[in-house]
Design a protein around this motif. Sequence first.
Motif, mmCIF file in Angstrom:
data_model
loop_
_atom_site.group_PDB
_atom_site.id
_atom_site.type_symbol
_atom_site.label_atom_id
_atom_site.label_comp_id
_atom_site.label_asym_id
_atom_site.label_seq_id
_atom_site.Cartn_x
_atom_site.Cartn_y
_atom_site.Cartn_z
ATOM 1 N N ALA A 1 15.290 -3.813 2.081
ATOM 2 C CA ALA A 1 15.236 -2.200 1.696
ATOM 3 C C ALA A 1 13.977 -1.988 0.562
ATOM 4 O O ALA A 1 13.107 -1.035 0.905
ATOM 5 N N ALA A 2 13.917 -3.126 -0.350
ATOM 6 C CA ALA A 2 12.960 -3.022 -1.443
ATOM 7 C C ALA A 2 11.526 -3.269 -0.677
ATOM 8 O O ALA A 2 10.558 -2.521 -1.236
ATOM 9 N N ALA B 1 10.503 0.306 0.970
ATOM 10 C CA ALA B 1 10.256 1.080 -0.072
ATOM 11 C C ALA B 1 8.783 0.584 -0.794
ATOM 12 O O ALA B 1 7.857 1.782 -0.930
ATOM 13 N N LEU C 1 11.089 2.124 -7.935
ATOM 14 C CA LEU C 1 11.817 2.400 -6.589
ATOM 15 C C LEU C 1 12.767 1.313 -6.530
ATOM 16 O O LEU C 1 13.830 1.381 -5.812
ATOM 17 N N VAL D 1 16.574 1.711 -5.396
ATOM 18 C CA VAL D 1 16.935 1.025 -4.064
ATOM 19 C C VAL D 1 18.218 0.158 -4.312
ATOM 20 O O VAL D 1 19.050 0.209 -3.608
ATOM 21 N N GLY E 1 10.988 -4.768 -6.735
ATOM 22 C CA GLY E 1 10.325 -3.509 -6.262
ATOM 23 C C GLY E 1 8.736 -3.985 -6.510
ATOM 24 O O GLY E 1 7.641 -3.595 -5.775
#
Length: 422
Positions: free
Chosen positions: A24-25, A28, A127, A131, A156
Motif C-alpha cells: 500500500a505504501a 501511495a 502518506l 497509510v 513512505g
Amino acid sequence: MANRRARGGVDPSQVARHFLFALAAGVAGAAASIALSLAVDLAAGLSGRFPWLLLALPALGAASVLLYRALRLPAHLATDTLVDRLRRNDRVPPALAPGILAGTFLTVLGGGSVGKEAAALQMGASLGALVGRPFKLAPVRRGSPAIPQGYAAATGMAACFGALFFAPLGSTMFVLELARFDRTVARHVPTLLLASFAAFGIARLVGIGDVIPRVAVPAFSWPLVAQCVLVGLACGAAGTVFGTGLRFARRVVRRRVGRPLLAAVAGGLLFAGIVLAFGWQGFEGTGMPLLRGALAGHAGGADFAVKAGLTVFGLKGGEIMPMFTIGALLGCALGELTAAAAPFSAALGLAAFFGAASRCPLAALLMGAEIFGLAAAPYLALAVAVAYMGSRDVGVFGHGTVSELARLRARAREERMRKHRR
C-alpha cells in the motif's frame, strides 16, 4: 517453555499486515511521485513560457506560507526538520503531502531554485504515516518493543523517492542513512525494500519520473583514477561550503526573522532581483536542463557556484536535485579543465557532491550505480569516498552516520567508565 516460545515467536497476522502495508505504501508513494512530477513539470513549463512569473515569486512564496497556515503546518517545516522528526520518531502530519506539493509547484512556477526530490521525501513520509494507520502495525515478533511512528514514515519516504528516481536500492539506503541506521527503522529493511520496489515498478510502468541520462564509462587508466580523486576533493570542499551556507541561511530565517510571511516575500524579491540583474534566468527551477547539459559535456566554469548560490535561498521545495545539478556542473567543469571525459566527470561530481553535502555516502554510491550502471560503481565509490572524507561533517540534513555512531560510542564509553568508578 512453550509460553516463552509463544511470547517470542513470529505473529503471522502481523507479517501479513506489514507485507500489505508495504504494498500500500508503494502504491501511495508511486502515485505521489507521479503527481509531483506532473505538477512540477507543468510549473516549469509555465515558468519557461512566461518569464515574467519570476516577478511574482514573492507573492507565490507568501501564498505558500499562507497555505501552510491554513493546513496548520509549521511554516519552517522542511526536509531537514522532517529528518529530525524521523530520528526522534515524532508524528508526521498528513497535511504535509498536499502542502509541500502545492508549495513546490508555486516555487517552481516563480522560477525558484528548488527540486522535487526532497518534496517527494516529505510527501512520502506524510502518506506513509497516513497509510500505516488502518493496518494497526505491531511487532512481527511477540514481546518486541512497540512499532515507532517513524517506521511508517520511513517506508513512505523510501517508496516515493524510489519511484521518482527509479532507484529503489539507493532510495532505501538514503532513508536508512537519514535515520542514522536507527534500529527501529533498520530492522524493517525488508518492508522498506518491498515498498520501494513496488513504487519503482509502478513508476517504471507509467514512465513518469526524473530520468537522468547515462554516460559512457571510460576504460580504466591511472589518469581516470586521478580524475576521480580530483573531483572528490573539489566536491568535498564545495559540499562543505554549500551545506554550511544552506544551514546558516535556514537558521537565520528561523531564528532571526520572526515572521515567515515577511521572510518569504523578502527572499523572493532578493532572488528575483539577483536573477534579473545578472541574467541568470537559465539557473531557475529544478536544474534538470543544466544537469542534462553537464552530462552531455557542457558547463561553464562558474555555473556550479551560481546554482549553489541561488539554491541557498531555501525557498519552499527541495534541495536534492539542485545538489545533483551543482555536483554535475562542477564535475563537468573539472573535466573540461583537465581534458578528461567531461560527461563522466559530471557523473562523478553528481554522486560525490551529493555524498558530501548530504552526509549520506552509501546512498550516493548506490543511486549513482543505479543511474549510471554498475560499470561506473568503482569510480563512483572512489570519488564519493574522497569527497566524504575530505569534507566537514556539516551536512544539509545534519551530521552524518559515521560521526553520529562515533559520538554514541564515546557516550557509551563514558557511561561504562562512570559505572566502573562507582
